[in-house]
Write a protein that holds these residues in place. Structure first.
Motif, PDB file in Angstrom:
ATOM      1  N   LEU A 164       0.820  -1.212   0.000  1.00 13.59           N
ATOM      2  CA  LEU A 164       0.000   0.000   0.000  1.00 13.59           C
ATOM      3  C   LEU A 164       0.853   1.262   0.000  1.00 13.59           C
ATOM      4  N   GLN A 165       2.068   1.184   0.553  1.00 15.66           N
ATOM      5  CA  GLN A 165       2.942   2.351   0.590  1.00 15.66           C
ATOM      6  C   GLN A 165       3.260   2.858  -0.810  1.00 15.66           C
ATOM      7  N   ALA A 166       3.251   1.954  -1.780  1.00 11.45           N
ATOM      8  CA  ALA A 166       3.560   2.343  -3.158  1.00 11.45           C
ATOM      9  C   ALA A 166       2.361   2.972  -3.861  1.00 11.45           C
ATOM     10  N   HIS A 167       1.200   2.975  -3.204  1.00  7.88           N
ATOM     11  CA  HIS A 167      -0.014   3.521  -3.806  1.00  7.88           C
ATOM     12  C   HIS A 167      -0.697   4.432  -2.788  1.00  7.88           C
ATOM     13  N   PRO A 168      -0.175   5.618  -2.593  1.00  9.85           N
ATOM     14  CA  PRO A 168      -0.694   6.498  -1.536  1.00  9.85           C
ATOM     15  C   PRO A 168      -2.168   6.840  -1.679  1.00  9.85           C
ATOM     16  N   ARG A 169      -2.643   6.995  -2.891  1.00  4.27           N
ATOM     17  CA  ARG A 169      -4.070   7.307  -3.076  1.00  4.27           C
ATOM     18  C   ARG A 169      -4.933   6.146  -2.614  1.00  4.27           C
ATOM     19  N   LEU A 170      -4.531   4.931  -2.938  1.00  8.48           N
ATOM     20  CA  LEU A 170      -5.268   3.754  -2.489  1.00  8.48           C
ATOM     21  C   LEU A 170      -5.192   3.630  -0.972  1.00  8.48           C
ATOM     22  N   ARG A 171      -4.024   3.904  -0.409  1.00  8.27           N
ATOM     23  CA  ARG A 171      -3.863   3.808   1.039  1.00  8.27           C
ATOM     24  C   ARG A 171      -4.831   4.747   1.757  1.00  8.27           C
ATOM     25  N   GLU A 172      -5.001   5.947   1.208  1.00  4.45           N
ATOM     26  CA  GLU A 172      -5.915   6.911   1.825  1.00  4.45           C
ATOM     27  C   GLU A 172      -7.373   6.486   1.713  1.00  4.45           C
ATOM     28  N   ALA A 173      -7.693   5.751   0.656  1.00  3.27           N
ATOM     29  CA  ALA A 173      -9.081   5.338   0.429  1.00  3.27           C
ATOM     30  C   ALA A 173      -9.389   3.976   1.030  1.00  3.27           C
ATOM     31  N   SER A 174      -8.443   3.413   1.795  1.00  3.61           N
ATOM     32  CA  SER A 174      -8.607   2.038   2.281  1.00  3.61           C
ATOM     33  C   SER A 174      -8.448   1.942   3.789  1.00  3.61           C
ATOM     34  N   THR A 175      -9.091   0.911   4.334  1.00  2.23           N
ATOM     35  CA  THR A 175      -8.873   0.507   5.720  1.00  2.23           C
ATOM     36  C   THR A 175      -8.361  -0.927   5.699  1.00  2.23           C
ATOM     37  N   LEU A 176      -7.207  -1.149   6.295  1.00  2.62           N
ATOM     38  CA  LEU A 176      -6.590  -2.477   6.295  1.00  2.62           C
ATOM     39  C   LEU A 176      -6.953  -3.221   7.572  1.00  2.62           C
ATOM     40  N   HIS A 177      -7.464  -4.443   7.415  1.00  5.17           N
ATOM     41  CA  HIS A 177      -7.838  -5.286   8.546  1.00  5.17           C
ATOM     42  C   HIS A 177      -6.924  -6.514   8.541  1.00  5.17           C
ATOM     43  N   HIS A 178      -6.180  -6.690   9.596  1.00  6.64           N
ATOM     44  CA  HIS A 178      -5.227  -7.798   9.658  1.00  6.64           C
ATOM     45  C   HIS A 178      -5.951  -9.133   9.806  1.00  6.64           C
ATOM     46  N   CYS A 179      -5.546 -10.098   9.002  1.00  5.03           N
ATOM     47  CA  CYS A 179      -6.067 -11.472   9.079  1.00  5.03           C
ATOM     48  C   CYS A 179      -4.880 -12.420   9.013  1.00  5.03           C
TER      49      CYS A 179
END
Length: 363
Positions: A60-75
């Motif tokens: 996600l670090q390589a895609h800052p726009r996606l990172r801002e539009a996303s919530t990451l849930h650890h599984c």
């Protein structure tokens, strides 16, 4: 890339999509850049991404726009591509990335889920978590089929092996609702896959389904009769209905034939210097052919008949292909597929039991 479909649903501006980041042959390495591509073309998407944060977060670090539009849930758990559906359901329930992406749809935290994971496990979890809609006994997988006219929808391509007449009618209603969204057609044409177009041919359940569809005179679709296998590529109808065994064989045969033709063309073009020269002179035509046959452009099977939308991406696709699956999910959610299916089912079943011409109707 499919052109954006006109928005018809009154809903929040953002379409919420949950992603199983660990599904597919390459997992997050394809899912994350694929989601980033989809976001560029559909900026009104927010993502809930389910997967191992140690793997997903650096991508996600390589895609800052996606990172801002996303919530990451650890599984911590991911479903293996070769896992048996029953095994995946026992071991992956409650905590796997696949299960939690589906559960987000059930709880209302997402409008649609997308996974490139194990098809059998995804269907088993989807059925267990979301359950089938009222009056739907079995779900179906709908595939987008490239044709000489453009595209058609074919279902079922593997969810339900064997189907009775009522289930085939259900598939017609489900596929018709999807076609209305995908093709912007008020009354899509629907055909039943059969071994001939004559009414006396084929299995009894198919013939019965055809008769009932003719008699139903549905407002949401136009029943066009039986279609044969060679009609799939012609695009003679907008929706082709069959049971999952025949549908899956047809799908795999078409995919294999496309790869075979591509292999023949590559071999022929490299055989002699004249062939190579001919390829250079006709490069534009070959490029158009390659784009038309590109399976990534129509990637994404829609699970229909459940209380929620789930999209199955091909497990071996690349980022461009996964982006196409995400965009298909976007179109289905943005244009309110669930509501259209619900309305069509209510209209059909209401028509079955309402009196007509003084008769008492079905009991």
């Amino acid at each position: 890339m499919r052109a954006p479909i006109q928005k018809t649903r009154t809903m929040a501006q953002t379409v919420r999509i949950s992603l199983d980041a660990m599904g597919g042959d390459r997992g997050a390495e394809v899912v994350v850049p694929g989601a980033a591509l989809a976001l560029e073309r559909r900026p009104d998407i927010s993502f809930s991404i389910y997967g191992n944060s140690d793997i997903v977060a650096p991508l996600l670090q390589a895609h800052p726009r996606l990172r801002e539009a996303s919530t990451l849930h650890h599984c911590e758990v991911s479903v293996a591509m070769d896992a048996k559906p029953s095994q995946a359901l026992r071991q992956g329930r409650w905590k796997s990335s696949m299960w939690r992406s589906i559960e987000a749809v059930k709880t209302g935290h997402a409008d649609v889920a997308v996974s490139a994971g194990n098809t059998g496990a995804l269907m088993a979890m989807s059925k267990f978590c979301l359950r089938t809609m009222a009056n739907i006994e079995r779900p179906a997988i709908a595939a987008i089929w490239p044709t000489m006219r453009g595209e058609s929808i074919v279902l079922d391509v593997g969810a339900t092996i064997g189907a009775d007449a009522q289930q085939l009618i259900d598939f017609a209603l489900l596929g018709g609702a999807m076609a209305r969204i995908l093709f912007s057609i008020e009354r899509p044409t629907v055909g039943l896959l059969n071994i001939g177009v004559e009414e006396v041919k084929g299995l009894e359940e198919v013939r019965t389904a055809g008769r009932l569809l003719r008699e139903a005179n549905l407002r949401s679709l136009t029943y066009a009769g039986f279609v044969e296998g060679d009609d799939l590529g012609k695009g003679v109808v907008d929706v082709v209905v069959t049971e999952g065994f025949a549908g899956n064989i047809a799908l795999k045969t078409a995919e294999g034939t496309a790869r075979q033709i591509g292999s023949y063309l590559r071999s022929a073009m490299n055989r002699t210097w004249r062939a190579k020269l001919g390829y250079l002179l006709a490069k534009d035509a070959f490029d158009r052919l390659r784009e038309k046959m590109d399976p990534r452009k129509v990637n994404g099977g829609v699970f229909l008949g459940l209380n929620g939308i789930v999209i199955k991406s091909h497990g071996g696709t690349d980022a461009e292909g996964f982006a196409a699956a995400v965009e298909l999910a976007y179109d289905m959610a943005r244009n309110d597929l669930m509501n259209k299916i619900s309305q069509d089912l209510k209209s059909y079943h209401r028509g079955r039991f309402e009196p007509r011409d003084g008769s008492e109707g079905d009991k």
